[in-house]
Motif scaffolding. Sequence first.
Motif, PDB file in Angstrom:
ATOM      1  N   LEU A 165     -39.070  14.920  13.620  1.00  0.00           N
ATOM      2  CA  LEU A 165     -39.018  14.836  15.078  1.00  0.00           C
ATOM      3  C   LEU A 165     -38.965  16.259  15.606  1.00  0.00           C
ATOM      4  O   LEU A 165     -38.234  17.092  15.067  1.00  0.00           O
ATOM      5  N   VAL A 166     -39.718  16.558  16.636  1.00  0.00           N
ATOM      6  CA  VAL A 166     -39.627  17.883  17.256  1.00  0.00           C
ATOM      7  C   VAL A 166     -39.226  17.715  18.719  1.00  0.00           C
ATOM      8  O   VAL A 166     -39.494  16.686  19.340  1.00  0.00           O
ATOM      9  N   LYS A 167     -38.590  18.741  19.234  1.00  0.00           N
ATOM     10  CA  LYS A 167     -38.094  18.683  20.599  1.00  0.00           C
ATOM     11  C   LYS A 167     -39.256  18.467  21.577  1.00  0.00           C
ATOM     12  O   LYS A 167     -40.294  19.108  21.461  1.00  0.00           O
ATOM     13  N   ASN A 168     -39.049  17.550  22.514  1.00  0.00           N
ATOM     14  CA  ASN A 168     -40.043  17.316  23.556  1.00  0.00           C
ATOM     15  C   ASN A 168     -39.697  18.239  24.732  1.00  0.00           C
ATOM     16  O   ASN A 168     -38.782  17.950  25.504  1.00  0.00           O
ATOM     17  N   LYS A 169     -40.391  19.348  24.814  1.00  0.00           N
ATOM     18  CA  LYS A 169     -40.027  20.377  25.801  1.00  0.00           C
ATOM     19  C   LYS A 169     -40.236  19.893  27.230  1.00  0.00           C
ATOM     20  O   LYS A 169     -39.724  20.484  28.169  1.00  0.00           O
ATOM     21  N   LYS A 170     -41.009  18.821  27.374  1.00  0.00           N
ATOM     22  CA  LYS A 170     -41.273  18.328  28.738  1.00  0.00           C
ATOM     23  C   LYS A 170     -40.331  17.194  29.131  1.00  0.00           C
ATOM     24  O   LYS A 170     -40.473  16.616  30.204  1.00  0.00           O
ATOM     25  N   TRP A 171     -39.380  16.870  28.260  1.00  0.00           N
ATOM     26  CA  TRP A 171     -38.454  15.783  28.588  1.00  0.00           C
ATOM     27  C   TRP A 171     -37.567  16.212  29.747  1.00  0.00           C
ATOM     28  O   TRP A 171     -37.212  17.390  29.866  1.00  0.00           O
ATOM     29  N   ARG A 172     -37.138  15.234  30.549  1.00  0.00           N
ATOM     30  CA  ARG A 172     -36.406  15.547  31.780  1.00  0.00           C
ATOM     31  C   ARG A 172     -35.121  16.362  31.533  1.00  0.00           C
ATOM     32  O   ARG A 172     -34.720  17.154  32.361  1.00  0.00           O
ATOM     33  N   GLY A 173     -34.483  16.175  30.369  1.00  0.00           N
ATOM     34  CA  GLY A 173     -33.236  16.922  30.119  1.00  0.00           C
ATOM     35  C   GLY A 173     -33.405  17.952  29.021  1.00  0.00           C
ATOM     36  O   GLY A 173     -32.432  18.321  28.350  1.00  0.00           O
ATOM     37  N   ALA A 174     -34.632  18.423  28.809  1.00  0.00           N
ATOM     38  CA  ALA A 174     -34.927  19.282  27.649  1.00  0.00           C
ATOM     39  C   ALA A 174     -34.061  20.533  27.576  1.00  0.00           C
ATOM     40  O   ALA A 174     -33.740  21.007  26.492  1.00  0.00           O
ATOM     41  N   LYS A 175     -33.651  21.060  28.746  1.00  0.00           N
ATOM     42  CA  LYS A 175     -32.891  22.309  28.694  1.00  0.00           C
ATOM     43  C   LYS A 175     -31.513  22.137  28.018  1.00  0.00           C
ATOM     44  O   LYS A 175     -30.921  23.111  27.576  1.00  0.00           O
ATOM     45  N   HIS A 176     -31.047  20.910  27.939  1.00  0.00           N
ATOM     46  CA  HIS A 176     -29.758  20.683  27.278  1.00  0.00           C
ATOM     47  C   HIS A 176     -29.915  20.349  25.793  1.00  0.00           C
ATOM     48  O   HIS A 176     -28.931  20.219  25.080  1.00  0.00           O
ATOM     49  N   VAL A 177     -31.145  20.162  25.349  1.00  0.00           N
ATOM     50  CA  VAL A 177     -31.370  19.784  23.946  1.00  0.00           C
ATOM     51  C   VAL A 177     -31.495  21.059  23.109  1.00  0.00           C
ATOM     52  O   VAL A 177     -32.358  21.899  23.372  1.00  0.00           O
ATOM     53  N   LYS A 178     -30.625  21.192  22.104  1.00  0.00           N
ATOM     54  CA  LYS A 178     -30.632  22.428  21.312  1.00  0.00           C
ATOM     55  C   LYS A 178     -31.516  22.336  20.058  1.00  0.00           C
ATOM     56  O   LYS A 178     -32.179  23.286  19.697  1.00  0.00           O
ATOM     57  N   LEU A 179     -31.483  21.181  19.421  1.00  0.00           N
ATOM     58  CA  LEU A 179     -32.256  21.069  18.174  1.00  0.00           C
ATOM     59  C   LEU A 179     -33.758  21.189  18.451  1.00  0.00           C
ATOM     60  O   LEU A 179     -34.269  20.585  19.387  1.00  0.00           O
ATOM     61  N   GLN A 180     -34.426  21.982  17.645  1.00  0.00           N
ATOM     62  CA  GLN A 180     -35.875  22.115  17.767  1.00  0.00           C
ATOM     63  C   GLN A 180     -36.590  21.089  16.889  1.00  0.00           C
ATOM     64  O   GLN A 180     -37.694  20.684  17.171  1.00  0.00           O
ATOM     65  N   LYS A 181     -35.917  20.757  15.806  1.00  0.00           N
ATOM     66  CA  LYS A 181     -36.570  19.871  14.849  1.00  0.00           C
ATOM     67  C   LYS A 181     -35.532  19.054  14.081  1.00  0.00           C
ATOM     68  O   LYS A 181     -34.450  19.559  13.774  1.00  0.00           O
ATOM     69  N   VAL A 182     -35.864  17.807  13.804  1.00  0.00           N
ATOM     70  CA  VAL A 182     -35.011  16.975  12.959  1.00  0.00           C
ATOM     71  C   VAL A 182     -35.897  16.450  11.824  1.00  0.00           C
ATOM     72  O   VAL A 182     -36.919  15.813  12.084  1.00  0.00           O
ATOM     73  N   ILE A 183     -35.510  16.768  10.586  1.00  0.00           N
ATOM     74  CA  ILE A 183     -36.293  16.276   9.446  1.00  0.00           C
ATOM     75  C   ILE A 183     -35.475  15.179   8.761  1.00  0.00           C
ATOM     76  O   ILE A 183     -34.383  15.440   8.248  1.00  0.00           O
ATOM     77  N   LEU A 184     -36.000  13.984   8.801  1.00  0.00           N
ATOM     78  CA  LEU A 184     -35.302  12.851   8.182  1.00  0.00           C
ATOM     79  C   LEU A 184     -35.998  12.535   6.865  1.00  0.00           C
ATOM     80  O   LEU A 184     -37.143  12.093   6.853  1.00  0.00           O
ATOM     81  N   THR A 185     -35.315  12.811   5.762  1.00  0.00           N
ATOM     82  CA  THR A 185     -35.908  12.557   4.454  1.00  0.00           C
ATOM     83  C   THR A 185     -35.390  11.224   3.936  1.00  0.00           C
ATOM     84  O   THR A 185     -34.181  10.982   3.956  1.00  0.00           O
ATOM     85  N   ILE A 186     -36.318  10.391   3.482  1.00  0.00           N
ATOM     86  CA  ILE A 186     -35.924   9.059   3.020  1.00  0.00           C
ATOM     87  C   ILE A 186     -35.578   9.107   1.537  1.00  0.00           C
ATOM     88  O   ILE A 186     -36.440   9.384   0.695  1.00  0.00           O
ATOM     89  N   ILE A 187     -34.304   8.903   1.237  1.00  0.00           N
ATOM     90  CA  ILE A 187     -33.866   8.830  -0.166  1.00  0.00           C
ATOM     91  C   ILE A 187     -33.046   7.551  -0.305  1.00  0.00           C
ATOM     92  O   ILE A 187     -31.981   7.430   0.279  1.00  0.00           O
ATOM     93  N   THR A 188     -33.578   6.611  -1.059  1.00  0.00           N
ATOM     94  CA  THR A 188     -32.876   5.329  -1.168  1.00  0.00           C
ATOM     95  C   THR A 188     -31.726   5.402  -2.166  1.00  0.00           C
ATOM     96  O   THR A 188     -30.763   4.660  -2.041  1.00  0.00           O
TER      97      THR A 188
END
Lengths: 311, 541
Positions: B234-257
């Motif tokens: 997931l990458v930050k949506n810079k055009k989202w209405r509250g983007a200035k409060h979002v700090k994370l630029q990227k979230v990498i979710l790795t699937i490990i069962t």
Amino acid sequence: MLTFIIRRILWTIPVVLLVILMTFLMMRQIKGNPFRNSERAVPASIQRNLDRKFHLDKPWYEQYAYYVKGVATADLGPSLVQRNQNVNDVIKQHFPVSLKLGAFAMFFAIVVGIPLGILSALKQNTISDYLSMGFVNIGYALPSFFISTLLLYFFAVKWRDVTGLPTNGWGGWRTWILPSIALGLAPLTVFARITRGAMLETLQQDYIRTAKAKGLRWERVVGLHVLRNSLIPTVTAAGPLLGYIITGSFIVESIFGIPGIGKYYVTSVTGRDYSVTMGITVLLSMLIIVANLGVDILYGFLDPRTRDQRS
Amino acid sequence: MRKRSITWAGIVLALAVIVGGSALGATGAIGHANRAQVLRETIGAEPPSLDPGLATDTTSANVLLNIMDPLVKLGPAPALKATPGAASSWTMRGATVTLNLRHDVRWTTGKPVTSADYVWSWLRTISPELGADYAYQFFGIKGAEAYNGCDPGKSNCNALRSKVGIKALGKWKLRIQLTSPQAWFPQQLAHNSFLPVNKAAVTKYGSHWTEAKNIVTDGPFKLASWKHDASLTLVKNKKWRGAKHVKLQKVILTIITDASTALNSFQAGHSDVDSTGLNPSDIKSQRKHSYFHLWKALGTYYYGINVKNITNVNQRRAMAFGINRQQIIKYIAQLGQTPARGFTPAGIAGGPTILKNAYFPASAQVSKAKAFLKKVKNPKTNIHLYVNNSPGHSQIATAVQAQWKELGMNVSIKVQEWKQYLQFLGPPPNSDVDVYRLGWIYDYPDAQNGLVLWTCGSGNNNTNWCNKKFDKLVAQGSRTANAAKRYQLYQQAEDLISSAKGDVPLIPIYWYVYSNLIRPYVHGYVINPMDQTDYAKVSVK
């Protein structure tokens, strides 16, 4: 040879139809609702909609005919669980990974297993034989989850600064090493044992004595006569082993977090994802048929007598 | 001799190349805190669907609630009040809910998200053609159940579609007509089923619209990649209405069962958060670390009782008092779950009121249990206890078997595979079952969502227990807008299960918790009682 190959390919059609029928009937015998994954009961109206959508409201023979028609047009249907994917997507995305893992494991098994078997046979009842057969027996006895966990713990966690190997994933050569070894160890031991047995038997043959008596160099006797005749049982075992390696990769794929088809195969059965189970079964049966065909063709090269009989 | 040395040298070299060859490419750069506002998390499963209408599990929901902008967000626990999201405000008048939408919520294509998007999306989920498992989330809306139950092959469903109580009043107003006043409805809107879908993307790409290259979303993050069964980025949506409060630029979710692999990955520094879960054997060692976190969940682990087989309420009371919940938690479950004195979790809004008279003890009270049993003329002494095949459930069943043995009951434990088990239990309830294990995780944070399970007509009630008074109280509570009054009614309903006057059709054992491992440099990471994490509030420092 060509007639033989064509005949074998034509034979795959009834075999695949039978495989579909057997899998289809067996899957339906297992109780359980594909659409109920949790404690939440599925309301009757929703269950009806789902059954209708996936043709599960039709009699079994209609479902079977519908499925066979799909297979004939290379459409294996939608997944019942992964709702935004169809079986073709699942296979396209995950089968190449398992095939690659299987190929690496097979390569590892062959390049280490066969030389180990040869070494044991040539050095029968020496320390080399005992050591390699000891390794082979231990390797054969240890289950893949144990091997995987050991490899992971030592090479990817404890000694990670030296090895640089990751704990999981499938992207780049570093991620290929540990799972290939873990998956290849069992077939390696099979190859080593079969090769050793066949070599020992061949070494007793009269024609080997003749070859030695007529003064051929030992390396040539081994390379030309012993090896060539000893490899037939090994090649015979290779076909089904390839099938085993691909279907049997579930544990290794789970432990190393590899997005392969083996994992899907097992989870599709537990999840009652009928279409995915059927799709993968059809694919694997075709794979095993092709592998066995390949083995038969290889026979022809290794043993000209079989080639002559067929044509 | 020479030949032998050469052979040995060859083998050693081959093994060295295969096993140790990787050392040449060692990076040596692992295990350091990640300071580039990139969060690396391991999760235990592939999201089965990122279609809001089709997603039914918490993994999918968690991704969806971060890439989408829900109408309503849940506030802090325990109240989990509905707070404005894509809806700036709402009013509830009787069974009519009016939502005012924000004007600045935009799809990633740049187009605004309007009330028409919601109408189209919700009707799509309710439609019989989609076959959505969670269409029942909408059954509280007038006409939704009738439309969902329509057979398109036999009748014209369009008439029923037009009668569903969802209407767009202009571009920014949405009016929902419920079947009855439902106080929790705004909180229910926080569920992923109520997220909109982009009509253009769905129409263009069909079932493949959720792939990363096709998906159109409107939340704080965008789905940059989805390698099935491997990872989601997931990458930050810079055009989202509250983007200035979002700090994370990227979230990498790795699937490990595999839980051990996920733990190894965390320990090797490959992940910042391990949400795959722990193997029971690792819990004890991991609990000592400061990176181990526990979060209260809204869910109950319970044993249902077939009241047609165990007919005497005093025997059921004896069984409930004979269970040592504390011991089960300490030695088997191990995660510090809370012993359940009633069915409704204490952490839910109104919990203390609802559970006021709930009286099941944390530790076994054998003498009291025996006293209850003495009142029973012919107690059923051979009990069939059914559980599904998971080591934890079998262990708990074994503990209960030993605890009930003290009361003179012989328990035979029957284990079944999960899907088979669910079908076996019913509906209709299976007569061979005396006691069965199940759990319940809440869909929305109102006690109604749990209590409704035990109503006479519920498909989840496999106890054969049917109490019209209970049904009436739950229905009455559902209609009551005033929270305090509603909780009073729920309390009276809960009393009929777990108080001294209760019928004990089930034995609650513990209330669930969630656990995960979080590196200390990850801030703001919270799992709320609904198993949701808001990445927009997380940062890496």
